[in-house]
Design an enzyme around this catalytic site. Structure first.
Site, PDB file in Angstrom:
ATOM      1  N   ILE A  51       0.899  -1.162   0.000  1.00 15.47           N
ATOM      2  CA  ILE A  51       0.000   0.000   0.000  1.00 15.47           C
ATOM      3  C   ILE A  51       0.940   1.215   0.000  1.00 15.47           C
ATOM      4  O   ILE A  51       1.906   1.261   0.760  1.00 15.47           O
ATOM      5  CB  ILE A  51      -0.939  -0.032   1.231  1.00 15.47           C
ATOM      6  CG1 ILE A  51      -1.853   1.196   1.308  1.00 15.47           C
ATOM      7  CG2 ILE A  51      -0.181  -0.156   2.533  1.00 15.47           C
ATOM      8  CD1 ILE A  51      -2.924   1.076   2.425  1.00 15.47           C
ATOM      9  N   SER A  52       0.696   2.195  -0.869  1.00 15.73           N
ATOM     10  CA  SER A  52       1.617   3.322  -1.022  1.00 15.73           C
ATOM     11  C   SER A  52       1.676   4.182   0.227  1.00 15.73           C
ATOM     12  O   SER A  52       0.734   4.236   1.024  1.00 15.73           O
ATOM     13  CB  SER A  52       1.181   4.203  -2.197  1.00 15.73           C
ATOM     14  OG  SER A  52       1.087   3.454  -3.376  1.00 15.73           O
TER      15      SER A  52
END
Ligand code: SAH
Length: 209
Positions: A51-52
Site C-alpha cells: 500500500i503506497s
C-alpha cells in the site's frame, strides 16, 4: 498523518486532505501492520505488494484534479485504500487488480465501509478496462516501462492520467492529458513502485535486470 506528512509537504487540495482524514487506513492493512498504518511509508499487504505511502497517495490524487463528477479508473487495486480515497472525490471508480486474492479482499473491505461507487475488477489493467471507458481520470499505482497506449485511448476529452514510469527502484511520476487526439505530458517527482505486470507491463526478467 495529514498535517505532518501531507499538508507540510505542500498538498493544498482541500477535498483531497479531507478524504485522507475520512478513510480509515488501518482497515486496509493486514492486522499485524495496523499499528503502523498511519506512518510515513509504504506497507506490505500480501502477495509481495504494498500500500503506497500516504503522501504519494495524496500527491497522485491531487494531480488528477477531481471535482466530484468524474468516472475514474485505477490500475492496481492492492488493498483498496487508494480506491476508497477516489470514491469520496469522484462519482464512479473502476479499479482493476491482477491478483484475485487481493481484489476479493479489497472488494470486501470497500463494501464493508460502504464505498458502493467502487467497482473492483480482476484482470490485466495494463490494457485498461474498456467496458466502462472513457475515463475522466486514470491512476496507475504500479510502475510501467512506458505509458500503455490503451490507457491513453481510454481517456475522455481533457482527461488526465497519472502513472509512474521507469525501471525498478526509481521511476518518474508522469501526468498525461488528452486534448483531442493529442496528448501532453509533464514529469513530477521520482517515486518507487512495485512493477506493473501484464501485456504493457514489465516482464519479471526485464524488471530484475
Ligand atoms: N493502490 C494500491 C496499491 C497498489 S500496489 C493500494 O491503495 O493499496 C500495486 C498493485 O498493482 C498490486 O496489487 C499488483 O498486484 C497490481 N498490479 C500489477 N500489475 C497489474 C496489472 N497488469 N493489472 C492490474 N493490477 C496490477
Amino acid at each position: 498523518m495529514v498535517i505532518h506528512q501531507i499538508e507540510r509537504r505542500g498538498i493544498r487540495d482541500k477535498r483531497v486532505l479531507e478524504a485522507l482524514k475520512i478513510v480509515p487506513r488501518h482497515v486496509f492493512v493486514p492486522e499485524s501492520m495496523q499499528d503502523s498504518a498511519y506512518e510515513d511509508g509504504p506497507l506490505p499487504i500480501g502477495c509481495k505488494q504494498t500500500i503506497s505511502q500516504p503522501y504519494i497517495v495524496a500527491l497522485m490524487t491531487s494531480l488528477l484534479r477531481l471535482e466530484g463528477e468524474e468516472n475514474v479508473l485505477e490500475i492496481g487495486t492492492g488493498s483498496g485504500y487508494q480506491a476508497a480515497i477516489l470514491a469520496i472525490l469522484a462519482k464512479t471508480v473502476h479499479t482493476v487488480e491482477l491478483h484475485p486474492q487481493l481484489a476479493e479482499q479489497a472488494a470486501a473491505v470497500l463494501h464493508s465501509l460502504g464505498y458502493d461507487n467502487v467497482h473492483v475488477h480482476i484482470g490485466d489493467g495494463s490494457q485498461g478496462w474498456e467496458p466502462a471507458a472513457p475515463y475522466d481520470a486514470i491512476i496507475v499505482t504500479a510502475a510501467a516501462p512506458e505509458v500503455p497506449k490503451p490507457l491513453l485511448n481510454q481517456l475522455s476529452e481533457g482527461g488526465r492520467l497519472v502513472i509512474p514510469v521507469g525501471p525498478s527502484y526509481v521511476q518518474t511520476l508522469e501526468v498525461w492529458q488528452r486534448e483531442g487526439n493529442q496528448f501532453t505530458s509533464e514529469r513530477d517527482i521520482p517515486v518507487s513502485f512495485v512493477p506493473l505486470r501484464g501485456k504493457y507491463g514489465w516482464s519479471e526478467e526485464e524488471w530484475n535486470r
